[in-house]
Enzyme design. Structure first.
Site, PDB file in Angstrom:
ATOM      1  N   GLY A  11       3.738  10.546  -0.515  1.00 13.79           N
ATOM      2  CA  GLY A  11       3.140   9.162   0.274  1.00 13.79           C
ATOM      3  C   GLY A  11       4.680   8.699  -0.110  1.00 13.79           C
ATOM      4  N   ALA A  12       5.335   9.499   0.146  1.00  9.57           N
ATOM      5  CA  ALA A  12       6.878   8.605   0.116  1.00  9.57           C
ATOM      6  C   ALA A  12       7.731   8.017   0.896  1.00  9.57           C
ATOM      7  CB  ALA A  12       7.787   9.640  -1.265  1.00  9.57           C
ATOM      8  N   SER A  13       6.683   8.463   2.224  1.00  9.24           N
ATOM      9  CA  SER A  13       7.636   7.970   3.450  1.00  9.24           C
ATOM     10  C   SER A  13       8.189   6.363   3.697  1.00  9.24           C
ATOM     11  CB  SER A  13       6.481   9.018   4.365  1.00  9.24           C
ATOM     12  OG  SER A  13       5.273   8.033   4.551  1.00  9.24           O
ATOM     13  N   ASP A  68      -1.197  17.026   3.387  1.00  5.92           N
ATOM     14  CA  ASP A  68      -2.164  15.997   3.281  1.00  5.92           C
ATOM     15  C   ASP A  68      -2.722  16.333   1.454  1.00  5.92           C
ATOM     16  OD1 ASP A  68      -4.535  14.968   2.342  1.00  5.92           O
ATOM     17  OD2 ASP A  68      -6.265  16.149   3.904  1.00  5.92           O
ATOM     18  N   ASN A  95       1.406   8.779  -6.228  1.00  3.81           N
ATOM     19  CA  ASN A  95       1.594   7.670  -5.396  1.00  3.81           C
ATOM     20  C   ASN A  95       0.687   7.581  -4.318  1.00  3.81           C
ATOM     21  OD1 ASN A  95       2.642   5.106  -4.460  1.00  3.81           O
ATOM     22  ND2 ASN A  95       3.309   5.887  -2.865  1.00  3.81           N
ATOM     23  N   SER A 155      -3.980   0.446  -9.758  1.00  2.53           N
ATOM     24  CA  SER A 155      -4.251  -0.086  -8.893  1.00  2.53           C
ATOM     25  C   SER A 155      -4.661  -1.933  -9.828  1.00  2.53           C
ATOM     26  CB  SER A 155      -4.869  -0.743  -7.739  1.00  2.53           C
ATOM     27  OG  SER A 155      -5.285  -1.914  -6.737  1.00  2.53           O
ATOM     28  N   TYR A 168     -13.026   2.252  -3.105  1.00  2.00           N
ATOM     29  CA  TYR A 168     -11.006   2.296  -3.333  1.00  2.00           C
ATOM     30  C   TYR A 168     -11.113   1.498  -4.913  1.00  2.00           C
ATOM     31  CZ  TYR A 168      -6.036   0.851  -3.741  1.00  2.00           C
ATOM     32  OH  TYR A 168      -5.125   0.540  -3.575  1.00  2.00           O
ATOM     33  N   ILE A 201       1.070  -6.329  -3.205  1.00  2.00           N
ATOM     34  CA  ILE A 201       2.172  -5.803  -2.315  1.00  2.00           C
ATOM     35  C   ILE A 201       2.229  -5.662  -0.653  1.00  2.00           C
ATOM     36  CG2 ILE A 201       4.078  -4.154  -3.071  1.00  2.00           C
ATOM     37  CD1 ILE A 201       3.240  -4.580  -5.276  1.00  2.00           C
TER      38      ILE A 201
HETATM   39  P1  NAP Z   1       0.893   2.539   2.093  1.00  5.81           P
HETATM   40  O1  NAP Z   1       2.092   1.548   2.690  1.00  5.81           O
HETATM   41  O2  NAP Z   1      -0.218   2.303   3.179  1.00  5.81           O
HETATM   42  O3  NAP Z   1       1.898   4.059   1.892  1.00  5.81           O
HETATM   43  C1  NAP Z   1       1.169   4.740   2.366  1.00  5.81           C
HETATM   44  C2  NAP Z   1       1.619   6.705   1.802  1.00  5.81           C
HETATM   45  O4  NAP Z   1       0.963   7.279   1.542  1.00  5.81           O
HETATM   46  C3  NAP Z   1       2.474   7.222   3.524  1.00  5.81           C
HETATM   47  O5  NAP Z   1       4.390   7.354   2.356  1.00  5.81           O
HETATM   48  C4  NAP Z   1       1.093   8.056   3.401  1.00  5.81           C
HETATM   49  O6  NAP Z   1       1.863   8.765   4.462  1.00  5.81           O
HETATM   50  C5  NAP Z   1       0.719   8.723   2.182  1.00  5.81           C
HETATM   51  N1  NAP Z   1      -1.045   9.229   2.567  1.00  5.81           N
HETATM   52  C6  NAP Z   1      -1.975   8.630   2.449  1.00  5.81           C
HETATM   53  N2  NAP Z   1      -2.518   9.544   3.070  1.00  5.81           N
HETATM   54  C7  NAP Z   1      -2.412  10.816   3.130  1.00  5.81           C
HETATM   55  C8  NAP Z   1      -2.448  12.311   2.513  1.00  5.81           C
HETATM   56  N3  NAP Z   1      -3.221  11.874   2.339  1.00  5.81           N
HETATM   57  N4  NAP Z   1      -1.848  13.055   1.713  1.00  5.81           N
HETATM   58  C9  NAP Z   1      -0.381  12.644   1.595  1.00  5.81           C
HETATM   59  N5  NAP Z   1      -0.235  12.121   2.111  1.00  5.81           N
HETATM   60  C10 NAP Z   1      -0.752  10.283   2.182  1.00  5.81           C
HETATM   61  O7  NAP Z   1       0.741   2.207   0.946  1.00  5.81           O
HETATM   62  P2  NAP Z   1       0.898   1.472  -0.120  1.00  5.81           P
HETATM   63  O8  NAP Z   1       0.837   0.164  -0.047  1.00  5.81           O
HETATM   64  O9  NAP Z   1       2.205   1.750   0.035  1.00  5.81           O
HETATM   65  O10 NAP Z   1       0.071   2.429  -1.890  1.00  5.81           O
HETATM   66  C11 NAP Z   1       1.315   3.512  -1.948  1.00  5.81           C
HETATM   67  C12 NAP Z   1       0.099   3.518  -3.321  1.00  5.81           C
HETATM   68  O11 NAP Z   1      -0.103   2.174  -4.417  1.00  5.81           O
HETATM   69  C13 NAP Z   1      -1.541   3.840  -3.066  1.00  5.81           C
HETATM   70  O12 NAP Z   1      -1.782   4.466  -4.037  1.00  5.81           O
HETATM   71  C14 NAP Z   1      -2.056   2.392  -3.376  1.00  5.81           C
HETATM   72  O13 NAP Z   1      -3.627   2.599  -3.635  1.00  5.81           O
HETATM   73  C15 NAP Z   1      -1.292   1.729  -4.104  1.00  5.81           C
HETATM   74  N6  NAP Z   1      -1.579   0.251  -4.042  1.00  5.81           N
HETATM   75  C16 NAP Z   1      -1.097  -0.950  -3.477  1.00  5.81           C
HETATM   76  C17 NAP Z   1      -0.742  -1.445  -3.668  1.00  5.81           C
HETATM   77  C18 NAP Z   1      -0.392  -2.798  -2.330  1.00  5.81           C
HETATM   78  O14 NAP Z   1      -0.921  -3.491  -2.429  1.00  5.81           O
HETATM   79  N7  NAP Z   1       0.174  -2.253  -1.207  1.00  5.81           N
HETATM   80  C19 NAP Z   1      -2.096  -2.624  -4.578  1.00  5.81           C
HETATM   81  C20 NAP Z   1      -2.040  -1.698  -5.736  1.00  5.81           C
HETATM   82  C21 NAP Z   1      -1.779  -0.598  -5.556  1.00  5.81           C
HETATM   83  P3  NAP Z   1       1.821   8.721   5.828  1.00  5.81           P
HETATM   84  O15 NAP Z   1       2.034   6.882   6.405  1.00  5.81           O
HETATM   85  O16 NAP Z   1       2.724   9.940   6.295  1.00  5.81           O
HETATM   86  O17 NAP Z   1       0.668   8.697   6.308  1.00  5.81           O
END
Ligand code: NAP
Length: 264
Positions: A11-13, A68, A95, A155, A168, A201
């Protein structure tokens, strides 16, 4: 085989995974970016390619692979791809994660949403770690002086109830136990396993609830009165990558501006 350490970041894009990849690149890691941009029956590599270019500009190698994480075949492909291109994996960052497509009260929530979220957020890292950990054990035998580490992104939802997204919360609580299990099992090989617990975040994931969290943060929900940034999380992972927490395997690292503190 690269002379530099290699990290797989799922999930690094974009978002937190992108920031972690840039941080690790700045510490001299080659990076394998996994992502899964697949909507309306088509894929779009745009964000992943942009991230790849930013990482290469730092001066390390970076390859991208769409897949995926919830697919066993795609997980295997990710590991094989890393073997072929870099011949090593020193760090795994679990991630990739999703929120439920819709927030629905647990009295109404569906099994489809439960399966989707649990498969991506918990089953996928559990079994990707199994694959990579076995490879790390093999690598460690041939390279006993190298350091191998695994970081799992959970989280604040691991311990905070949000009944409108129960699946979640369950998936992130599961990451907590998964970290303990692998930290325990892999300790004999000196492979450190860590749980990174981000707070609120600013990423695409939270953009839909921005107004709600703006207000809560202004009212004092967190001790540090601002949104977390992906870079805040990346710095914590950077400290692990640098070996600063090597005697702390199994540790939970809250990156949440003090959200986890109870107050009177
Ligand atoms: P985000 O901006 O929505 O990015 C999610 C990333 O995961 C994207 O690179 C996406 O790739 C990838 N992804 C989603 N489904 C996937 C799959 N089935 N296979 C491979 N890649 C997949 O999310 P984020 O906020 O950076 O969150 C990253 C992590 O931190 C997650 O585990 C989330 O639960 C956790 N987290 C986030 C927060 C917050 O407040 N943002 C807080 C606590 C924990 P594509 O875009 O290419 O689909």
């Amino acid at each position: 085989m690269s002379d530099r350490p290699t990290a797989i970041v799922t999930g690094a894009s974009r978002g937190i995974g992108k920031a972690i990849s840039l941080e690790l690149a700045s510490l001299g890691y080659d990076i394998v970016i996994n992502y899964f941009d697949f909507k309306d029956d088509k894929s779009d590599d745009g964000a992943a390619i942009e991230t790849q270019n930013e990482i290469k500009a730092i001066g390390v190698e970076c390859e991208i692979l769409r897949g995926d994480v919830s697919s066993p075949d795609d997980r295997r492909r990710l590991v094989d791809f890393t073997k072929e291109n870099f011949g090593r994996c020193d760090m795994l960052i679990n991630n990739a994660g999703v929120a439920p497509s819709k927030r629905i009260d647990i009295l109404e929530a569906t099994e489809d949403s439960y399966d989707r979220v649990m498969n991506i957020n918990l089953k996928a890292p559990y079994f990707l770690t199994q694959l990579v950990a076995n490879w790390m054990i093999e690598q460690k035998k041939g390279n006993p002086k190298r350091n191998y580490r695994i970081c799992n992104t959970s989280s604040l939802s691991a311990y905070t109830s949000s009944p409108a997204r129960g699946e979640y919360c369950l998936s992130k609580a599961g990451i907590g136990m998964m970290t303990k299990l692998y930290a325990d099992r892999l300790a004999e090989y000196e492979i450190g396993v860590f749980e990174i617990r981000p707070g609120i975040i600013m990423t695409d994931m939270t953009s839909a609830v921005k107004d709600k969290y703006d207000k809560l943060i202004a009212e004092g929900l967190t001790l540090t009165k601002r949104w977390g940034r992906p870079e805040d999380v990346a710095k914590a992972v950077g400290a692990i990558a640098e070996g600063r927490l090597d005697f702390s395997t199994g540790q939970v690292i809250n990156v949440d501006g003090g959200f986890h503190l109870r107050r009177l």
